[in-house]
Design an enzyme around this catalytic site. Structure first.
Site, PDB file in Angstrom:
ATOM      1  N   GLU A 103     -28.776   1.143  24.876  1.00 21.16           N
ATOM      2  CA  GLU A 103     -27.772   0.199  25.644  1.00 21.16           C
ATOM      3  C   GLU A 103     -27.029   1.065  26.646  1.00 21.16           C
ATOM      4  OE1 GLU A 103     -26.780  -3.168  22.478  1.00 21.16           O
ATOM      5  OE2 GLU A 103     -25.831  -1.566  22.321  1.00 21.16           O
ATOM      6  N   LYS A 121     -14.298 -11.377  19.966  1.00 17.84           N
ATOM      7  CA  LYS A 121     -14.517 -10.075  20.335  1.00 17.84           C
ATOM      8  C   LYS A 121     -13.557  -9.237  21.001  1.00 17.84           C
ATOM      9  CE  LYS A 121     -18.898 -10.191  18.293  1.00 17.84           C
ATOM     10  NZ  LYS A 121     -19.994  -9.994  19.077  1.00 17.84           N
TER      11      LYS A 121
HETATM   12  C1  5RP Z   1     -26.051  -3.689  19.441  1.00 16.11           C
HETATM   13  C2  5RP Z   1     -24.804  -4.238  20.089  1.00 16.11           C
HETATM   14  C3  5RP Z   1     -24.517  -5.784  20.307  1.00 16.11           C
HETATM   15  O1  5RP Z   1     -24.405  -6.125  21.673  1.00 16.11           O
HETATM   16  C4  5RP Z   1     -23.297  -5.882  19.514  1.00 16.11           C
HETATM   17  O2  5RP Z   1     -23.414  -5.573  18.166  1.00 16.11           O
HETATM   18  C5  5RP Z   1     -23.083  -7.454  19.806  1.00 16.11           C
HETATM   19  O3  5RP Z   1     -23.812  -8.360  18.824  1.00 16.11           O
HETATM   20  P1  5RP Z   1     -23.916  -9.735  18.693  1.00 16.11           P
HETATM   21  O4  5RP Z   1     -24.135 -10.240  20.022  1.00 16.11           O
HETATM   22  O5  5RP Z   1     -24.893 -10.106  17.507  1.00 16.11           O
HETATM   23  O6  5RP Z   1     -22.425 -10.169  18.011  1.00 16.11           O
HETATM   24  O7  5RP Z   1     -24.248  -3.417  20.581  1.00 16.11           O
HETATM   25  O8  5RP Z   1     -26.239  -2.467  19.286  1.00 16.11           O
END
Ligand code: 5RP
Length: 226
Positions: A103, A121
């Site tokens: 990422e 978040k």
């Molecule tokens: C994976 C990530 C995801 O983007 C992060 O954990 C958010 O996940 P979600 O959209 O399922 O809440 O960094 O490595």
């Protein structure tokens, strides 16, 4: 409700997509909504290519007919990804899904890095939850000791019997910082200096726009979409 908000944020990001773009495809449940939506646009005739940030996303993109690029020359036009925590400066914690290294590579190669989240978040200070750190399996306990010497605590994701293994064949140490992360830039620099650390989940100064969805619909923070 949370998943509905995730979907609303991800679908709002689809408005940024233009014909011919090379698009970074994030990982996790929110980014999944974006990739699925992009697949629908491709089925209607849109011509784009995707750079997936995980094997799971690569499989999903292939299923949905999105052409995949894995070797990159030049920049990605737009990347859309989720996050675990977003602070008021748009710094992030990512990696709950374990895809943080790819990422970050994809984000770093992008002209525009857009984060899609539900409102849960957003935090005042990063470090409410764990900070994922990807480490090499070789002598990982020594790496863990060097990390704890920085004053943090940590656990091996999955436990020692069946540890979680990343797409890169590495391990994840979930780091906790008591009192939260006061200076994400400094902590990021310190973590990168630890021998054995491949990458950490702090994304500092990388985000252009956060699209956040809650009961009042989606709203963009940072560089306006469009
Ligand atoms: C994976 C990530 C995801 O983007 C992060 O954990 C958010 O996940 P979600 O959209 O399922 O809440 O960094 O490595």
């Amino acid at each position: 409700m949370t998943d509905e908000y995730k979907q609303v944020a991800a679908h709002k990001a689809l408005e940024l997509v233009q014909e011919g773009m090379l698009i970074g495809l994030g990982s996790g449940s929110t980014a999944r909504h974006f990739t699925e939506g992009l697949g629908r646009l491709v089925a209607e005739g849109l011509k784009v290519r995707g750079v997936p940030t995980s094997r799971a996303t690569a499989e999903l993109a292939a299923e949905r007919g999105i052409p995949i690029v894995t070797e990159l020359v030049g920049q990605i036009d737009l990347t859309v990804d989720g996050a675990d925590e977003v602070d008021p400066s748009l710094n992030l914690i990512k990696g709950r899904g374990g895809a943080l290294s790819r990422e970050k590579l994809v984000a770093a190669a992008s002209k525009r890095f857009v984060i899609v989240v539900d409102e849960s978040k957003l935090v005042k200070q990063l470090g409410n939850g764990v900070l994922p750190v990807e480490v090499l399996p070789f002598l990982w306990r020594s790496t863990a000791e060097r990390l704890t010497a920085l004053g943090v605590s940590l656990v091996l994701r999955g436990g020692e019997e069946v540890p979680f293994v990343t797409d890169n064949g590495n391990l994840i140490l979930d780091v906790s910082v008591e009192g939260g992360i006061k200076n994400p830039t400094d902590l990021g620099v310190e973590l990168k200096k630890v021998t054995g650390v491949v990458e950490h989940g702090l994304f500092v100064g990388m985000t252009d726009t956060v699209i956040v969805a809650g009961p009042d619909g989606p709203k963009a923070i940072g560089r306006p979409p469009g």
